[in-house]
Scaffold this motif. Structure first.
Motif, PDB file in Angstrom:
ATOM      1  N   GLU A   7       0.826  -1.212   0.000  1.00 32.37           N
ATOM      2  CA  GLU A   7       0.000   0.000   0.000  1.00 32.37           C
ATOM      3  C   GLU A   7       0.860   1.262   0.000  1.00 32.37           C
ATOM      4  O   GLU A   7       0.563   2.235  -0.697  1.00 32.37           O
ATOM      5  N   ARG A   8       1.936   1.262   0.764  1.00 30.98           N
ATOM      6  CA  ARG A   8       2.822   2.428   0.776  1.00 30.98           C
ATOM      7  C   ARG A   8       3.517   2.609  -0.570  1.00 30.98           C
ATOM      8  O   ARG A   8       3.708   3.739  -1.033  1.00 30.98           O
ATOM      9  N   LEU A   9       3.896   1.501  -1.186  1.00 32.08           N
ATOM     10  CA  LEU A   9       4.507   1.588  -2.510  1.00 32.08           C
ATOM     11  C   LEU A   9       3.524   2.154  -3.529  1.00 32.08           C
ATOM     12  O   LEU A   9       3.892   2.970  -4.377  1.00 32.08           O
ATOM     13  N   TYR A  59      -7.846  -2.387  -1.196  1.00 27.85           N
ATOM     14  CA  TYR A  59      -9.023  -3.259  -1.111  1.00 27.85           C
ATOM     15  C   TYR A  59      -8.620  -4.728  -1.002  1.00 27.85           C
ATOM     16  O   TYR A  59      -9.246  -5.505  -0.268  1.00 27.85           O
ATOM     17  N   ALA A  60      -7.563  -5.106  -1.718  1.00 25.61           N
ATOM     18  CA  ALA A  60      -7.164  -6.515  -1.766  1.00 25.61           C
ATOM     19  C   ALA A  60      -6.697  -7.044  -0.414  1.00 25.61           C
ATOM     20  O   ALA A  60      -6.783  -8.246  -0.151  1.00 25.61           O
ATOM     21  N   LYS A  61      -6.207  -6.165   0.442  1.00 26.62           N
ATOM     22  CA  LYS A  61      -5.689  -6.632   1.733  1.00 26.62           C
ATOM     23  C   LYS A  61      -6.791  -6.832   2.774  1.00 26.62           C
ATOM     24  O   LYS A  61      -6.519  -7.309   3.875  1.00 26.62           O
ATOM     25  N   ARG A  62      -8.027  -6.498   2.422  1.00 33.11           N
ATOM     26  CA  ARG A  62      -9.127  -6.704   3.360  1.00 33.11           C
ATOM     27  C   ARG A  62      -9.297  -8.194   3.633  1.00 33.11           C
ATOM     28  O   ARG A  62      -9.165  -9.026   2.733  1.00 33.11           O
ATOM     29  N   PRO A  63      -9.602  -8.555   4.860  1.00 33.65           N
ATOM     30  CA  PRO A  63      -9.756  -9.980   5.183  1.00 33.65           C
ATOM     31  C   PRO A  63     -10.997 -10.574   4.531  1.00 33.65           C
ATOM     32  O   PRO A  63     -11.913  -9.854   4.111  1.00 33.65           O
ATOM     33  N   GLY A  71     -11.367 -14.198   0.195  1.00 37.10           N
ATOM     34  CA  GLY A  71     -10.614 -12.951   0.262  1.00 37.10           C
ATOM     35  C   GLY A  71     -10.889 -12.043  -0.926  1.00 37.10           C
ATOM     36  O   GLY A  71     -11.740 -12.329  -1.781  1.00 37.10           O
ATOM     37  N   HIS A  72     -10.154 -10.934  -0.976  1.00 36.13           N
ATOM     38  CA  HIS A  72     -10.357  -9.908  -2.002  1.00 36.13           C
ATOM     39  C   HIS A  72      -9.117  -9.745  -2.881  1.00 36.13           C
ATOM     40  O   HIS A  72      -8.902  -8.699  -3.491  1.00 36.13           O
ATOM     41  N   TYR A  73      -8.307 -10.793  -2.949  1.00 36.06           N
ATOM     42  CA  TYR A  73      -7.005 -10.692  -3.606  1.00 36.06           C
ATOM     43  C   TYR A  73      -7.091 -10.299  -5.078  1.00 36.06           C
ATOM     44  O   TYR A  73      -6.214  -9.624  -5.603  1.00 36.06           O
ATOM     45  N   LYS A  74      -8.156 -10.727  -5.757  1.00 36.14           N
ATOM     46  CA  LYS A  74      -8.223 -10.503  -7.204  1.00 36.14           C
ATOM     47  C   LYS A  74      -8.489  -9.051  -7.581  1.00 36.14           C
ATOM     48  O   LYS A  74      -8.454  -8.711  -8.768  1.00 36.14           O
ATOM     49  N   ALA A  75      -8.738  -8.210  -6.603  1.00 34.94           N
ATOM     50  CA  ALA A  75      -8.964  -6.792  -6.906  1.00 34.94           C
ATOM     51  C   ALA A  75      -7.776  -6.206  -7.658  1.00 34.94           C
ATOM     52  O   ALA A  75      -7.938  -5.342  -8.527  1.00 34.94           O
ATOM     53  N   SER A 142       2.353  -8.983  -5.906  1.00 36.43           N
ATOM     54  CA  SER A 142       1.331  -7.970  -6.162  1.00 36.43           C
ATOM     55  C   SER A 142       1.219  -7.693  -7.657  1.00 36.43           C
ATOM     56  O   SER A 142       2.093  -7.047  -8.241  1.00 36.43           O
ATOM     57  N   PRO A 143       0.143  -8.166  -8.317  1.00 35.18           N
ATOM     58  CA  PRO A 143      -0.025  -7.903  -9.749  1.00 35.18           C
ATOM     59  C   PRO A 143      -0.111  -6.416 -10.070  1.00 35.18           C
ATOM     60  O   PRO A 143       0.390  -5.970 -11.106  1.00 35.18           O
ATOM     61  N   ALA A 144      -0.744  -5.646  -9.190  1.00 37.73           N
ATOM     62  CA  ALA A 144      -0.907  -4.212  -9.448  1.00 37.73           C
ATOM     63  C   ALA A 144       0.439  -3.499  -9.439  1.00 37.73           C
ATOM     64  O   ALA A 144       0.736  -2.685 -10.321  1.00 37.73           O
TER      65      ALA A 144
END
Length: 298
Positions: A7-9, A59-63, A71-75, A142-144
């Motif tokens: 997130e910081r990156l 958003y992806a790091k939300r449990p 999970g929300h990893y695919k965001a 992290s794909p993003a």
């Protein structure tokens, strides 16, 4: 910087993208070069992509929750696809600018070297941040971030080509080099945009984990499934940072539930010792479910 989280990156990428965009717009204002304008347009896309990447990483790091039990990893993949589409749109805009410029060539080269120097500063800043994003994006799965790093690196090589070409135009007076370089920028951006979209769509389609990771998992199963007869039906998939592993474990029909559960625990612990983000599902089967090929516990 090596300890920065995703997130910081992503937030840092927004700040860098805005700064680079400002520098490139100044360079274009100082020179009036259509090639530098095309370079700036790509950086405008970088800003939008960076904002989307930050939102996706956040958003992806939300449990996991009741509505999203996995999970929300695919965001992050959605963010990467959108960034790829934006890259392609930017390339088409640059193509339009280039064609118009080819039909309206000036007779002399009047670009100031100050503008080229400003663009060179932006290039170096992009290079440093792109290398960081690619390295940390890969480490963080992290794909993003990885897509953002690849996009910035494409921007770097584009800027290198533009600067070298414009320096040549200054030396020779060949004004046609300016729109031709812009065309080169557009083609390069189109290629990168396609690559980003293709790799991200692949992730959305539940592609298997890389072969190297699958080989590691098979080796872990071989050692950790001691007491079982066989492990087969191994399936893996990546969803951003998360790794999903499924397999069938065949045990002696007389083995107790407690004993088979203990073996499952050993397998899960072994896999998570190497892949902490792994979510493991094991289906226990009796001996008549043995397959002709499978992983024999060691």
């Amino acid at each position: 910087m090596q300890g920065m989280n995703a997130e910081r990156l992503a937030l840092g990428t927004i700040l860098v993208a805005v700064l680079v965009l400002g520098l490139k717009l100044v360079a274009w204002w100082l020179t009036g070069s259509v090639a530098l304008l095309s370079d700036a347009l790509e950086s405008l896309v970088n800003v939008g992509g960076a904002v989307m990447a930050w939102m996706a990483v956040h958003y992806a790091k939300r449990p996991a929750d009741a509505g999203h039990p996995f999970g929300h990893y695919k965001a992050e993949y959605f963010s990467a696809v959108l960034e790829g589409i934006m890259i392609i749109i930017a390339a088409l805009l640059i193509l339009q600018q280039s064609v118009q410029a080819l039909g309206n060539l000036s007779e002399t080269v009047e670009w100031g070297r100050a503008g080229l120097l400003v663009n060179a500063v932006a290039l170096v800043l992009n290079l440093l941040w792109a290398r960081l994003l690619i390295a940390r994006g890969g480490a963080l799965k992290s794909p993003a971030l990885t897509a953002g790093g690849r996009h910035l690196m494409s921007d770097v090589w584009t800027s290198v080509g533009v600067l070298l070409g414009l320096l040549l135009a200054l030396a020779t007076g060949w004004t046609v080099l300016d729109p031709l370089l812009a065309l080169f920028v557009a083609v390069n951006i189109l290629r990168e945009g396609y690559g980003v979209v293709a790799s991200s769509v692949n992730g959305l389609m539940d592609s298997a984990a890389p072969e190297e990771e699958r080989d590691q998992i098979e080796e872990l199963l071989h050692h950790a499934a001691a007491g079982a007869l066989q492990v087969h039906g191994l399936k893996t998939r990546r969803a951003g940072v998360a790794l999903f592993v499924e397999c069938h474990m065949v045990v002696d029909g007389s083995m107790t539930v407690q004993a088979s559960h203990t073996i499952c625990d050993h397998i899960e612990e072994a896999i998570r010792s190497t892949f902490p983000e792994a979510q493991v599902t094991i289906h226990v089967e009796p001996e008549h479910k043995l397959e002709p090929s499978g992983i024999a516990p060691g």
